[in-house]
Design an enzyme around this catalytic site. Sequence first.
Site, PDB file in Angstrom:
ATOM      1  N   ASP A 569       0.862  -1.180   0.000  1.00 52.42           N
ATOM      2  CA  ASP A 569       0.000   0.000   0.000  1.00 52.42           C
ATOM      3  C   ASP A 569       0.905   1.238   0.000  1.00 52.42           C
ATOM      4  O   ASP A 569       2.095   1.153   0.301  1.00 52.42           O
ATOM      5  CB  ASP A 569      -0.886  -0.026   1.246  1.00 52.42           C
ATOM      6  CG  ASP A 569      -1.796   1.185   1.333  1.00 52.42           C
ATOM      7  OD1 ASP A 569      -2.334   1.583   0.292  1.00 52.42           O
ATOM      8  OD2 ASP A 569      -1.939   1.728   2.434  1.00 52.42           O
ATOM      9  N   LYS A 906     -16.503  19.232  -2.635  1.00 52.54           N
ATOM     10  CA  LYS A 906     -15.072  19.002  -2.775  1.00 52.54           C
ATOM     11  C   LYS A 906     -14.870  17.569  -3.267  1.00 52.54           C
ATOM     12  O   LYS A 906     -15.648  16.665  -2.929  1.00 52.54           O
ATOM     13  CB  LYS A 906     -14.331  19.205  -1.453  1.00 52.54           C
ATOM     14  CG  LYS A 906     -14.579  18.110  -0.437  1.00 52.54           C
ATOM     15  CD  LYS A 906     -13.691  18.245   0.778  1.00 52.54           C
ATOM     16  CE  LYS A 906     -13.939  17.078   1.743  1.00 52.54           C
ATOM     17  NZ  LYS A 906     -13.148  17.156   2.955  1.00 52.54           N
TER      18      LYS A 906
END
Length: 1450
Positions: A569, A906
């Site tokens: 990750d 947003k």
Amino acid sequence: MPSANTEDLRRKFLVVQQQRSAPPNLSGDGHAPGNTLMMTATAGAGAGTGGGLGAAGEPERTHGGGAIVGANGRPIKSAMKGHQRASRRAQITDSPPGSAAPSGRGHSRVGSKTDFILPPGHKEEAVREPSAPTSATARRGHSRQASRSESIYTLRRTEAPPWWKRLTLCNYSTGDKFEERSYRMVVPNHTVPPKTPKREHPNGQFVGNKIRTTKYTLLSFIPKNLLEQFHRVANLYFIFIVLLNWVPAINAFGKEVAMIPVLFVLGVTAVKDLFEDRRRRASDKRINNTTCRVYDGETERYKRVKWQDLRVGDIVHLSNNETVPADILLLRSSDPHGVCYIDTCDLDGETNLKRREVVRGFEEMQSIFVPSKFVSRVEADAPTTKLYRFHGALIHPTGERVPISTECLLLRESRLKNTDYIEGIVVYAGHETKSMLNNSGPRYKRSQVEQQMNIDVIWCVIILFILCIVGAIGCTMWLSSFTNFPVPYLPFEVNANLEGMWTFWTYIIILQVMIPLSLYVTIELCKILQVFHIHNNIDLYDADTNKQTECRAMNITEELGQIQHIFSDKTGTLTENKMIFRRCVVNGADYNHPPSELEKMYSKPGAPAPPLVPNDTLMSDMALLTQGSYLTPHAQRIQEFLVVLAICNTVIVSAAPHRDLMNASGIIEVQQQQTGCSPANLKHNKQRQKLLATTTTTTTTTTIVNGQQQQQPASIPVDRYMRLAESRSVTPSPPPNLIFAMPAQSHQPTLSPISSSAESSPNSESESPSPPMKSKALSNSISPTGRAKAAINSKITSIATFLNAKTQGKRLKMTSTKSETIYRTADGRPLYEAESPDELALVNAAYSYDCCLLNRSPNHILVSMPTARATVEYEILKILPFDSSRKCMSIVVRRTGTQEIVLYCKGADSTIMPVLSPCPHNSPEGILREQTQQQLDRYAREGLRILVMAKRTLNSADYTDWWARHQEIEMSLENRERRLRDSFAKLESNLTLLGATGIEDRLQDGVPETIASLLAAGISVWVLTGDKPETAINIAYSAKLFTQQMELIKLTARSRDAAETAINFYLTDMENAKPTSSIGYSQTLRRKPRALVVDGKTLTFILDPKSKLILPFLRLAKRCASVLCCRSTPLQKAYLVKVVKEELNLRTLAIGDGANDVSMIQMADVGVGISGQEGMQAVMAADFTLSRFRYLERLLLSHGYWCYDRLSRMILYFFYKNAAFVFLIFWYQLYCGFSGSVMMDQMYLMLYNLIFTSLPPLAIGVYDKRVPEDLLLKNPYLYKNGRLGVAYRPHDFWLILLDALYQSLVIFFVALCAYGESDVGIWEFGTTITASCLFANLVHCCIEIRSWTVLHVISIVVSLASFYLFSIVYNYWCVNCFGLPSTYWVIFVCFSSAVHWLVILLSTVVAVLPRLILTTVRISLCPDDSTKVLLHSQRERSRESPIMGLRIRL
């Protein structure tokens, strides 16, 4: 005499029993005659529907609110189906099946940051209810619900119980799954008489809250441990050998002697299991003895009770920061809206706070809730492993049914946050709680070395059977040869065929050493010691976080040395996951926020986000005024941009510490607060007071008395706090924001309650406030950061006072004075608790520019604006939550005092930019967007995370129409998810661009060097991230995953055919590409390394099994040095690991830090969890735990190399010494007529593996270092020794057997020739052969040892000493022991014989000489890489001059 309370309890219990006997399917207009018990006045005509009016016409109150009655069907179904909320006066309306409650205004967070896109072809598990889920919330307020996906969080599925448990389970049918059988009915325990027997208790059939994770009890240890050990085939084999030895016709050894190996191995394993179980028992004891407060029906007060004594049906009281002891249904909260917040990072790894609300109808009764009057029943699902699936109903005495869901359930091991206290009823306890059902325990994996070893053990079994068959045939032939005269030494007639069959089993016994029983015990001991050294390696300890490397899977340490693929990750694993607001663009202008000196103070792990130093240009642009003293359009847009940063999020503001209001007597003390100041006076005081707070490392408390601000220690009367300390059951833990600021001290109960709270420091230092000054003078004399700190003092002071008066005025009597404690963090900022570091960075950035989020309630947001320090209140109309498909979040608000409705949005630039309102390219707006896009491209190249802010002003009529349509969609069943997204898209269109932000997520220290070393080791590294490609590629270059010399290949397809075309094109190009030749360097052929970038949409097509693109994609990826997968979902990550592991048959390692990495970690051969900022779920699911990514280099390249090399050589050595010993016994059969006789003493035969040769393999397997650690880290390519499996290949086993065969021939026939013409006894001959074999094995071990230490020498010496010491004692004392043939004084005869010592010397030299010669020739002529590195290092050290460290070259 029974007390009045007892009689009242019995009366209530009779009513509850009548409820339980009533049919569950109740109609909406009637109820059982006995079910009329109400909480206050006598039920009126409307009691049947739950509302009713009293005699005075006032609405009657029950603890349960409006009633929901389905038209038909099972009660639990009505709870799961949709429903409409009843009004205050209980006008009940039937809802259509499956209809969803209307989602009201407010923050409805349906999905969390871990939404998943399933790969095509993935089939969802069928759930019980076919209808769509109900709405997240039925009223306004932001509902923090966890992720919709259960696959990543369900660690273990519940299967059908065994038959003996199935008999005790009620309503269980074999056709249904265990987890979906029936439901449970829970009755409050205080309504049941205290002395009711468990069998008659309505909750008696439910398990208690005591947990036990141990395997054994005192009585069950021996039988259960033996049963587990007998699951091993090798142990069963040796038990069979022991039993076989008891057959008189086969008896080869003494019965007692034959049991020694088995008892030794079983005993050692049992002791190891016992110590592991003791550690689990200590952990269970600590958890079970934790205390909480439970309502006592007799005394009508709360009392402290241990967790293990908690029962289903108890009403529990929890305070802020306490851990939830069981699965509890929320009935009461200190919040006037009936909500509370919990932290579930210990369950699912998510650190965001999740919102929970009381059962519908209870929110209006928070101030009058009395536990003794709660007599409703709880109907709930049977226990299930699914963390976020819970359905049921609360059944009131009137028969009313109120649905309950996950929104009302507090799970065990979650922690209460931002709430003074809550009260609820226990629904699941102990091992039936969801957290315990998901506790799958330790993981057991099989390494590649162990699998190869098992294959070789099978070959040993085959060789054993061959030797036994040859011996049996030889015995039969030998006996058959005596036809005309009797068989020598046998004074009776024998049947050759029958005797041959018995001899076969005799050989099974005497040659049993061929099966290395003790090898399994030795391997376990080796791995335990290897794990011990990994745990205690100081180089793997992180002093900043005070964490060390941990191993949770004990049996795959050698797998660390064979890793071929690493899946990592990015966020939180390669990066710090500490978001820093670095850049923003407004009106096309870029505003930079470079690193400051202040950031260095907050660089320590666990520290809060550093304060942002404002950009002077942005500050001046924001304050530009027109000639009429109005803000310019540019300044207005900047301020509106800051408003989006402040309110378009899920951040919660903690303005004051949460106190435990319950005293030691179990009574909540409501502190009378004096609220005499009006909002107007507070506003006047706010404008009059501007205080500058100095930066310290502790928190402060500020008290306002009659409008005057005073600094005072947070203290209250000592006697009250002593009672409070006694009543608290759990010492609260500090919140993440204050770990950095708080000194590391234990909890001190003698301090104030604020100091005992989690939001404050135990030692709060007093701050001397600066004298009041005017805001203009202040702004001219201090820095922007100081100006922001000064502003927040007055803001929090006035606003918190205003909010307190507003919320508490309904219940508390107002007086003429005001006293309120204000709380803030070390640097003066409010205590913000955010869902993600991104949101926290945005809110802190807005705060730095005086746009401060002051308070957030379910329906309103309070913001302090930078202009004239004005405070603005926004009414929340609707929250459009973030999800992975839309990649944005929106909030619809209306400014209080106006009718203007505005949508602020947003999200990712790929989502927001296409939905902006159309405009010409050459218009001012078009030019602004082009400038903004240029800045966004620049941000992406710099590796910043991009968010775009936009707005849309809505017409009231248009919004009302949209709201009505949206409500219908939420109540629909068909295509609900898609229609909801379409509805959101209609509102999130025609937006106006406000600006964009660039947030930096810095790489962890040592990440580039670690990845470079891993790539140099030949390990293929794949980074899987959810970031956009531009940002991820930039991070890849920074992390040295990509280099400038690599050829970058991008796979971005929007269809299956396009993906196939692109993959085939690149494969063809690679196959046809001719390697470049470096002329002048011996025509060395070199290929340019390649790097592959693929996005999530393309992965969706590739991972579809029907597309048949998996293998071509893997062929392409295999030819690339590094792979970067962008916009990938958690399930895509896990699926990638699966296909690489299975299709390519490669050993994989997955490393991550968050809950979204759990699937990937569990799928890989080795899972590594980073104990970072995103909870502990990844750590709990991992096999190894690291505190930093950089420690992966040392874990793999040094410890992994050692573990694999040591274990491989130790296993081969074990096979060698066992085979050599067995062959010696077999050669003797050629000279004893294959009778099964043994020339060695039986005690030597049994103890040879267990004692005499047990330590040298341990020395090799634990302490031998083929290459020192510094050389391994300097030369990462040496890792290929394990990556390619060089140390233990299949043919190595046969080479070892050939060596053992040769050495056994030398040892036996050298001794035979030496004693050929003598009258030596059989036991002296056998003792000499045993000693020769021992010496040869130990010399062979000395050749195998690569690094001599004291422990290696001790192991060799102890082995020899143990043999001769035992021989001396045994031959001296035992004339006739254990019924064995006497070998009295044999060893002493051998000591006095020169032939004995010469045979040992000659046979040892001749036996080991070929291996020594081959090893020397191989090292001299064709050394391997490890040998070359060692020889080079020795030459370098020898060239060093002893004078001044100079190097002399000749």
